[in-house]
Design an enzyme around this catalytic site. Structure first.
Site, PDB file in Angstrom:
ATOM      1  N   LYS A  78       0.816  -1.226   0.000  1.00  0.00           N
ATOM      2  CA  LYS A  78       0.000   0.000   0.000  1.00  0.00           C
ATOM      3  C   LYS A  78       0.846   1.271   0.000  1.00  0.00           C
ATOM      4  O   LYS A  78       0.521   2.269   0.640  1.00  0.00           O
ATOM      5  CB  LYS A  78      -0.987   0.018   1.184  1.00  0.00           C
ATOM      6  CG  LYS A  78      -1.874  -1.216   1.265  1.00  0.00           C
ATOM      7  CD  LYS A  78      -2.552  -1.593  -0.042  1.00  0.00           C
ATOM      8  CE  LYS A  78      -3.599  -0.583  -0.497  1.00  0.00           C
ATOM      9  NZ  LYS A  78      -4.173  -0.964  -1.828  1.00  0.00           N
ATOM     10  N   HIS A 116       7.009  -7.430  -2.631  1.00  0.00           N
ATOM     11  CA  HIS A 116       7.021  -6.763  -1.319  1.00  0.00           C
ATOM     12  C   HIS A 116       8.124  -7.349  -0.434  1.00  0.00           C
ATOM     13  O   HIS A 116       8.132  -7.112   0.782  1.00  0.00           O
ATOM     14  CB  HIS A 116       5.681  -6.991  -0.601  1.00  0.00           C
ATOM     15  CG  HIS A 116       4.511  -6.263  -1.206  1.00  0.00           C
ATOM     16  ND1 HIS A 116       4.579  -4.964  -1.677  1.00  0.00           N
ATOM     17  CD2 HIS A 116       3.212  -6.664  -1.401  1.00  0.00           C
ATOM     18  CE1 HIS A 116       3.384  -4.606  -2.128  1.00  0.00           C
ATOM     19  NE2 HIS A 116       2.550  -5.612  -1.976  1.00  0.00           N
ATOM     20  N   SER A 145      -4.349   3.024   4.607  1.00  0.00           N
ATOM     21  CA  SER A 145      -4.660   2.395   3.326  1.00  0.00           C
ATOM     22  C   SER A 145      -4.689   0.868   3.457  1.00  0.00           C
ATOM     23  O   SER A 145      -5.575   0.199   2.929  1.00  0.00           O
ATOM     24  CB  SER A 145      -3.632   2.816   2.271  1.00  0.00           C
ATOM     25  OG  SER A 145      -3.922   2.226   1.034  1.00  0.00           O
TER      26      SER A 145
END
Length: 304
Positions: free
Chosen positions: A46, A101, A131
Protein backbone atom coordinates in the site's frame (compact mmCIF):
# COMPACT_ATOMS: atom_id res chain seq x y z
CA UNK A 1 -4.81 -17.83 18.24
CA UNK A 2 -4.77 -14.35 16.69
CA UNK A 3 -6.37 -13.98 13.23
CA UNK A 4 -3.00 -12.86 11.86
CA UNK A 5 -1.47 -16.11 13.07
CA UNK A 6 -4.07 -18.11 11.16
CA UNK A 7 -3.94 -16.08 7.94
CA UNK A 8 -0.23 -15.25 7.91
CA UNK A 9 2.94 -17.19 8.60
CA UNK A 10 6.27 -15.87 9.81
CA UNK A 11 9.28 -16.93 7.76
CA UNK A 12 12.79 -15.59 8.33
CA UNK A 13 11.47 -12.52 10.12
CA UNK A 14 8.77 -11.59 7.61
CA UNK A 15 5.01 -12.26 7.58
CA UNK A 16 3.46 -13.73 4.41
CA UNK A 17 -0.06 -14.68 3.33
CA UNK A 18 -0.53 -18.36 4.09
CA UNK A 19 -2.76 -19.19 1.09
CA UNK A 20 -0.64 -17.34 -1.48
CA UNK A 21 2.83 -18.71 -0.77
CA UNK A 22 4.84 -21.13 1.34
CA UNK A 23 8.22 -21.04 3.10
CA UNK A 24 9.55 -23.40 0.40
CA UNK A 25 8.37 -21.04 -2.33
CA UNK A 26 10.00 -18.03 -0.63
CA UNK A 27 13.29 -19.92 -0.20
CA UNK A 28 13.28 -21.02 -3.84
CA UNK A 29 13.27 -17.37 -4.98
CA UNK A 30 16.86 -16.96 -3.81
CA UNK A 31 18.03 -18.78 -6.95
CA UNK A 32 15.52 -17.10 -9.32
CA UNK A 33 17.49 -16.16 -12.43
CA UNK A 34 17.87 -12.44 -12.97
CA UNK A 35 18.35 -10.81 -16.37
CA UNK A 36 20.26 -7.59 -16.90
CA UNK A 37 17.21 -5.81 -18.32
CA UNK A 38 14.80 -6.86 -15.54
CA UNK A 39 13.01 -4.08 -13.66
CA UNK A 40 11.82 -4.87 -10.14
CA UNK A 41 9.18 -2.71 -8.45
CA UNK A 42 9.63 -3.19 -4.71
CA UNK A 43 7.42 -1.65 -2.06
CA UNK A 44 5.99 -2.18 1.36
CA UNK A 45 2.27 -2.97 0.79
CA UNK A 46 0.00 0.00 0.00
CA UNK A 47 2.83 2.38 -0.87
CA UNK A 48 1.93 3.02 -4.54
CA UNK A 49 2.73 -0.37 -6.05
CA UNK A 50 -0.10 -0.53 -8.60
CA UNK A 51 0.54 3.06 -9.63
CA UNK A 52 4.24 2.33 -10.22
CA UNK A 53 3.39 -0.89 -12.08
CA UNK A 54 1.27 1.18 -14.46
CA UNK A 55 3.86 3.94 -14.94
CA UNK A 56 6.68 1.48 -15.66
CA UNK A 57 4.45 -0.55 -18.03
CA UNK A 58 3.51 2.62 -19.92
CA UNK A 59 7.19 3.57 -20.23
CA UNK A 60 8.53 0.16 -21.28
CA UNK A 61 5.73 -1.28 -23.42
CA UNK A 62 4.50 0.68 -26.41
CA UNK A 63 1.36 -1.47 -26.64
CA UNK A 64 0.46 -0.52 -23.10
CA UNK A 65 1.01 3.14 -23.94
CA UNK A 66 -0.94 3.31 -27.22
CA UNK A 67 -3.74 1.08 -25.92
CA UNK A 68 -3.23 -1.74 -28.43
CA UNK A 69 -2.55 -4.42 -25.83
CA UNK A 70 -5.30 -5.58 -23.55
CA UNK A 71 -3.12 -6.89 -20.72
CA UNK A 72 -3.97 -6.26 -17.08
CA UNK A 73 -1.32 -5.01 -14.66
CA UNK A 74 -1.38 -8.29 -12.75
CA UNK A 75 -0.10 -9.93 -15.93
CA UNK A 76 2.03 -7.04 -17.17
CA UNK A 77 4.00 -6.68 -13.91
CA UNK A 78 3.44 -10.03 -12.16
CA UNK A 79 4.29 -10.77 -8.54
CA UNK A 80 7.37 -12.72 -7.58
CA UNK A 81 6.41 -14.19 -4.21
CA UNK A 82 2.63 -14.12 -4.75
CA UNK A 83 2.37 -15.65 -8.23
CA UNK A 84 -1.42 -16.08 -8.00
CA UNK A 85 -1.92 -16.60 -11.74
CA UNK A 86 1.03 -18.97 -12.17
CA UNK A 87 2.84 -16.74 -14.65
CA UNK A 88 5.85 -18.55 -16.10
CA UNK A 89 8.35 -15.83 -15.24
CA UNK A 90 11.48 -17.68 -16.52
CA UNK A 91 9.99 -17.94 -20.02
CA UNK A 92 8.76 -14.33 -20.12
CA UNK A 93 10.27 -12.29 -22.97
CA UNK A 94 12.51 -9.39 -21.99
CA UNK A 95 12.25 -6.77 -20.67
CA UNK A 96 10.43 -8.21 -17.67
CA UNK A 97 8.76 -6.11 -14.99
CA UNK A 98 8.42 -7.99 -11.69
CA UNK A 99 6.68 -6.78 -8.54
CA UNK A 100 7.55 -7.69 -4.96
CA UNK A 101 7.02 -6.76 -1.32
CA UNK A 102 10.04 -8.80 -0.19
CA UNK A 103 12.55 -7.44 2.34
CA UNK A 104 16.06 -6.94 0.94
CA UNK A 105 17.45 -10.16 2.40
CA UNK A 106 14.90 -12.47 0.72
CA UNK A 107 15.15 -11.22 -2.88
CA UNK A 108 16.95 -13.29 -5.55
CA UNK A 109 20.71 -13.28 -5.08
CA UNK A 110 21.22 -12.27 -8.70
CA UNK A 111 19.87 -8.77 -7.96
CA UNK A 112 23.07 -8.04 -6.07
CA UNK A 113 25.10 -7.95 -9.28
CA UNK A 114 23.65 -4.43 -9.77
CA UNK A 115 22.76 -5.01 -13.42
CA UNK A 116 19.01 -5.42 -13.08
CA UNK A 117 17.17 -2.33 -11.79
CA UNK A 118 15.02 -1.85 -8.70
CA UNK A 119 12.52 0.98 -8.21
CA UNK A 120 11.68 1.24 -4.51
CA UNK A 121 8.63 3.40 -3.77
CA UNK A 122 7.83 4.45 -0.23
CA UNK A 123 5.01 6.42 1.33
CA UNK A 124 4.45 8.15 4.62
CA UNK A 125 3.66 5.30 7.00
CA UNK A 126 0.54 6.82 8.53
CA UNK A 127 -1.12 6.75 5.10
CA UNK A 128 0.28 3.25 4.54
CA UNK A 129 -1.34 2.16 7.82
CA UNK A 130 -4.77 3.61 6.94
CA UNK A 131 -4.66 2.40 3.33
CA UNK A 132 -3.67 -1.14 4.35
CA UNK A 133 -6.41 -1.23 7.01
CA UNK A 134 -9.06 -0.44 4.38
CA UNK A 135 -7.51 -2.84 1.87
CA UNK A 136 -7.12 -5.85 4.14
CA UNK A 137 -10.79 -5.52 5.11
CA UNK A 138 -11.79 -6.46 1.53
CA UNK A 139 -9.47 -9.48 1.39
CA UNK A 140 -11.10 -12.84 1.96
CA UNK A 141 -7.72 -14.40 2.82
CA UNK A 142 -7.11 -12.30 5.91
CA UNK A 143 -9.36 -11.59 8.84
CA UNK A 144 -9.04 -7.92 9.76
CA UNK A 145 -10.85 -6.47 12.76
CA UNK A 146 -13.40 -3.78 11.99
CA UNK A 147 -11.96 -1.92 14.94
CA UNK A 148 -9.25 0.37 13.56
CA UNK A 149 -7.42 0.47 16.89
CA UNK A 150 -6.93 -3.31 16.81
CA UNK A 151 -5.28 -3.11 13.37
CA UNK A 152 -3.38 0.02 14.41
CA UNK A 153 -1.68 -1.90 17.24
CA UNK A 154 -0.86 -4.83 14.94
CA UNK A 155 0.74 -2.45 12.42
CA UNK A 156 2.90 -0.82 15.11
CA UNK A 157 3.97 -4.29 16.29
CA UNK A 158 4.75 -5.45 12.73
CA UNK A 159 2.18 -8.28 12.93
CA UNK A 160 0.88 -7.59 9.44
CA UNK A 161 1.84 -8.76 5.90
CA UNK A 162 5.50 -7.82 5.19
CA UNK A 163 6.00 -7.22 8.94
CA UNK A 164 7.24 -3.90 10.33
CA UNK A 165 7.25 -0.98 7.88
CA UNK A 166 10.37 0.47 9.52
CA UNK A 167 12.35 -2.74 9.09
CA UNK A 168 11.41 -2.91 5.40
CA UNK A 169 12.46 0.61 4.43
CA UNK A 170 15.50 0.65 6.74
CA UNK A 171 16.70 -2.65 5.33
CA UNK A 172 16.43 -1.54 1.72
CA UNK A 173 18.03 1.84 2.36
CA UNK A 174 20.88 0.50 4.52
CA UNK A 175 21.78 -2.10 1.87
CA UNK A 176 21.23 0.15 -1.16
CA UNK A 177 24.91 -0.25 -2.09
CA UNK A 178 24.26 -3.91 -2.92
CA UNK A 179 21.69 -3.05 -5.58
CA UNK A 180 21.05 -0.81 -8.59
CA UNK A 181 18.17 1.02 -6.94
CA UNK A 182 16.12 4.20 -7.37
CA UNK A 183 14.17 5.50 -4.36
CA UNK A 184 10.99 7.46 -5.05
CA UNK A 185 8.35 8.71 -2.66
CA UNK A 186 4.64 8.35 -3.33
CA UNK A 187 4.16 11.97 -2.28
CA UNK A 188 6.81 13.20 -4.70
CA UNK A 189 5.07 11.29 -7.51
CA UNK A 190 1.72 12.72 -6.45
CA UNK A 191 3.03 16.29 -6.36
CA UNK A 192 4.90 16.19 -9.67
CA UNK A 193 4.11 13.09 -11.71
CA UNK A 194 5.88 14.35 -14.82
CA UNK A 195 9.16 14.96 -13.02
CA UNK A 196 8.97 11.55 -11.31
CA UNK A 197 8.17 9.92 -14.65
CA UNK A 198 11.24 11.47 -16.27
CA UNK A 199 13.34 10.30 -13.32
CA UNK A 200 12.12 6.74 -13.89
CA UNK A 201 12.76 7.02 -17.66
CA UNK A 202 16.30 8.21 -16.98
CA UNK A 203 16.92 5.39 -14.50
CA UNK A 204 15.60 2.79 -16.96
CA UNK A 205 17.53 4.32 -19.86
CA UNK A 206 14.35 4.98 -21.85
CA UNK A 207 13.78 8.12 -23.90
CA UNK A 208 10.18 9.10 -24.61
CA UNK A 209 9.03 11.93 -26.87
CA UNK A 210 7.20 14.86 -25.29
CA UNK A 211 3.96 13.48 -26.70
CA UNK A 212 4.61 10.02 -25.22
CA UNK A 213 5.38 11.58 -21.83
CA UNK A 214 2.06 13.45 -22.02
CA UNK A 215 0.23 10.18 -22.73
CA UNK A 216 1.89 8.39 -19.81
CA UNK A 217 1.12 11.24 -17.40
CA UNK A 218 -2.52 11.26 -18.52
CA UNK A 219 -2.93 7.46 -18.26
CA UNK A 220 -1.16 7.29 -14.91
CA UNK A 221 -3.47 9.67 -13.06
CA UNK A 222 -5.55 8.06 -10.33
CA UNK A 223 -8.88 8.76 -12.07
CA UNK A 224 -7.66 7.25 -15.37
CA UNK A 225 -6.40 4.15 -13.57
CA UNK A 226 -9.56 3.70 -11.55
CA UNK A 227 -11.66 3.79 -14.74
CA UNK A 228 -9.41 1.35 -16.65
CA UNK A 229 -10.16 -2.35 -16.07
CA UNK A 230 -6.56 -3.20 -16.96
CA UNK A 231 -5.18 -1.08 -14.12
CA UNK A 232 -7.79 -1.01 -11.35
CA UNK A 233 -7.28 -4.64 -10.25
CA UNK A 234 -11.04 -5.18 -10.62
CA UNK A 235 -10.17 -8.43 -12.39
CA UNK A 236 -8.40 -9.72 -9.31
CA UNK A 237 -9.30 -13.27 -8.36
CA UNK A 238 -12.81 -13.05 -6.77
CA UNK A 239 -11.79 -15.68 -4.22
CA UNK A 240 -9.23 -13.20 -2.82
CA UNK A 241 -11.35 -10.08 -2.52
CA UNK A 242 -14.93 -9.25 -1.60
CA UNK A 243 -15.94 -6.37 -3.85
CA UNK A 244 -18.99 -5.53 -1.73
CA UNK A 245 -16.62 -4.42 1.04
CA UNK A 246 -14.63 -1.93 -1.03
CA UNK A 247 -12.37 -1.41 -4.03
CA UNK A 248 -8.67 -1.99 -4.65
CA UNK A 249 -7.97 1.60 -5.76
CA UNK A 250 -9.73 3.60 -3.06
CA UNK A 251 -8.61 7.24 -2.75
CA UNK A 252 -4.96 7.58 -3.76
CA UNK A 253 -4.42 10.74 -1.74
CA UNK A 254 -1.83 12.17 0.63
CA UNK A 255 -2.86 12.83 4.23
CA UNK A 256 -5.86 10.47 4.45
CA UNK A 257 -4.54 9.24 7.82
CA UNK A 258 -5.97 12.40 9.37
CA UNK A 259 -9.49 11.19 8.51
CA UNK A 260 -9.17 8.07 10.63
CA UNK A 261 -6.36 8.39 13.15
CA UNK A 262 -7.09 10.10 16.45
CA UNK A 263 -4.65 12.59 17.96
CA UNK A 264 -3.77 10.01 20.62
CA UNK A 265 -3.09 7.36 17.97
CA UNK A 266 -0.97 9.77 15.94
CA UNK A 267 1.07 10.62 19.02
CA UNK A 268 1.51 6.95 19.88
CA UNK A 269 2.61 6.26 16.32
CA UNK A 270 5.22 9.02 16.61
CA UNK A 271 6.53 7.60 19.88
CA UNK A 272 7.02 4.19 18.30
CA UNK A 273 8.35 5.25 14.87
CA UNK A 274 9.81 8.75 15.13
CA UNK A 275 13.27 8.04 16.51
CA UNK A 276 14.14 5.47 13.86
CA UNK A 277 12.46 7.47 11.09
CA UNK A 278 14.60 10.49 11.88
CA UNK A 279 17.70 8.43 11.16
CA UNK A 280 16.48 7.74 7.63
CA UNK A 281 17.63 10.30 5.01
CA UNK A 282 14.12 10.72 3.61
CA UNK A 283 11.95 13.65 4.57
CA UNK A 284 8.44 12.31 4.92
CA UNK A 285 5.52 14.35 3.65
CA UNK A 286 2.39 14.00 5.81
CA UNK A 287 0.03 16.24 3.88
CA UNK A 288 -0.32 17.21 0.22
CA UNK A 289 -0.01 20.86 1.23
CA UNK A 290 3.58 20.19 2.26
CA UNK A 291 6.28 20.15 -0.37
CA UNK A 292 7.90 16.72 -0.49
CA UNK A 293 11.64 16.93 -0.82
CA UNK A 294 12.63 15.45 -4.18
CA UNK A 295 14.47 12.16 -3.93
CA UNK A 296 16.59 11.23 -6.89
CA UNK A 297 18.84 8.71 -5.23
CA UNK A 298 20.08 5.67 -7.01
CA UNK A 299 22.40 5.11 -4.10
CA UNK A 300 24.45 8.28 -3.79
CA UNK A 301 24.26 9.90 -0.33
CA UNK A 302 24.12 13.47 -1.59
CA UNK A 303 21.09 12.77 -3.74
CA UNK A 304 18.82 11.50 -1.02
Amino acid sequence: MEPSEMDLYLHKGCYFFRVLSSPENIDSLESFEIRDDDTFIITYPKSGTVWTQNIVSLILYEGHRDGTENISLIDRAPWLEYNIYHVDLPSRPSPRVISSHLPYYLVPKGLRNKRAKIIYVFRNPKDVLVSSYHFYKILTIMETSKEFDVYFKKFLAGKVPSSLWLDHIEGWYTHKGDFNILFLSYEEMKKDLRSSLLKICNFLGRKLTEKEVDVVVDKATFDSMKADSRTNYAVMNPTLTESSKGVFLRKGIVGDWKNLMTVAQSERFDRVFKERMEKLPFRFCWDIQEDPEPISSSGEENNV
